[in-house]
Each structure stands twice: as C-alpha cells, then as structure tokens.
Design a protein around this motif. Sequence first.
Motif, PDB file in Angstrom:
ATOM      1  N   TYR A 143      -5.296  -7.536  -2.031  1.00  0.00           N
ATOM      2  CA  TYR A 143      -6.734  -7.250  -1.987  1.00  0.00           C
ATOM      3  C   TYR A 143      -7.592  -8.504  -2.141  1.00  0.00           C
ATOM      4  CZ  TYR A 143      -5.837  -2.293  -1.744  1.00  0.00           C
ATOM      5  OH  TYR A 143      -5.441  -1.055  -1.320  1.00  0.00           O
ATOM      6  N   LEU A 179      -6.113   0.222   3.881  1.00  0.00           N
ATOM      7  CA  LEU A 179      -5.863  -0.049   2.456  1.00  0.00           C
ATOM      8  C   LEU A 179      -6.835   0.700   1.552  1.00  0.00           C
ATOM      9  CD1 LEU A 179      -5.153  -3.894   2.539  1.00  0.00           C
ATOM     10  CD2 LEU A 179      -3.496  -2.015   2.498  1.00  0.00           C
ATOM     11  N   ASP A 180      -7.943   1.142   2.104  1.00  0.00           N
ATOM     12  CA  ASP A 180      -8.944   1.867   1.317  1.00  0.00           C
ATOM     13  C   ASP A 180      -8.617   3.358   1.233  1.00  0.00           C
ATOM     14  OD1 ASP A 180     -11.231   1.727  -0.294  1.00  0.00           O
ATOM     15  OD2 ASP A 180     -12.486   2.473   1.333  1.00  0.00           O
ATOM     16  N   ILE A 209      -8.153  -3.259   6.326  1.00  0.00           N
ATOM     17  CA  ILE A 209      -8.965  -2.924   5.143  1.00  0.00           C
ATOM     18  C   ILE A 209      -9.235  -1.421   5.104  1.00  0.00           C
ATOM     19  CG2 ILE A 209     -11.274  -3.186   4.120  1.00  0.00           C
ATOM     20  CD1 ILE A 209      -9.375  -5.457   3.530  1.00  0.00           C
ATOM     21  N   HIS A 245       0.837  -1.203   0.000  1.00  0.00           N
ATOM     22  CA  HIS A 245       0.000   0.000   0.000  1.00  0.00           C
ATOM     23  C   HIS A 245       0.871   1.253   0.000  1.00  0.00           C
ATOM     24  CE1 HIS A 245      -2.429   3.185   1.940  1.00  0.00           C
ATOM     25  NE2 HIS A 245      -3.374   2.695   1.161  1.00  0.00           N
TER      26      HIS A 245
END
Length: 129
Positions: free
Chosen positions: A45, A60-61, A57, A6
């Motif tokens: 992902y 990572l978003d 999550i 990321h």
Amino acid sequence: LAVHVHARSSAAIAAADPTCGPPIAALRRVVESQLDLGPMLLYIYNEPTVMSDPDLIAHLDTGDEAIIEVLNRVSANRPDIPPGWARRVFWALLQAGYESAKHDGAPRHQIVDAIIASLTSGTIHPPTA
C-alpha cells in the motif's frame, strides 16, 4: 506480489468469519488474522508502482467489506464520525500494532488487546472539569 498479498489478507478475513458472533469478538479475530501480514500490507500500500496503477488500486480496495459491515454496525450511533472513518482507524491501528511489535517488541496478545481497546474505548480520555 500485491495481488497475492491481497488474496492472503482476504482469505485471512474470510477465515476469521467477521460476520459470525458478537461484533467485538469478530473484530478481534480479524485483528489476529491480519497482524502477521503487517509488513507485506505496508509494503504494497506504499509501493509507488502499485499506487500508480488505478486498476490495481481499485482491486486492492476490496476484500474488507465484511469488516466494514461489522464496523458500521457497532458505530451506527455515532453521527459525529465521518463515513469511512471506522475503516481507516481499523487499518491504521493494525499498522500501529505491527510497528509496535517490530520496534517495541510488544507481545502479540498485548497488541491485539490495545487495538480492540482503542477501537472500543478510544485512546485518550481528557480530564473532566
């Protein structure tokens, strides 16, 4: 690993400077910066242990806000497109580009051109009657 990938993706986005210059040129730079990360992005992902961690999550978003801003700017006159659609299409096209390189041996410049053409002109054009 997911946090590292990321960070690499976010750094590549920042280096592509998507807020600078014409939007389509900016998106092209971002596409070029992300293609090499394809296999790693696909892995993190889709990895069940990553997907089962809500905090990870959520982290990572993030990181693609500048891309979202550019996509929103160039698709502002499209009330027929649901919120978030342009972002999902952008990332799906990057995945398709990676798979095209891997499975079809398509050259990088052709993949970048195809992604940009798909974003700006669409992929199919039904015949007019």
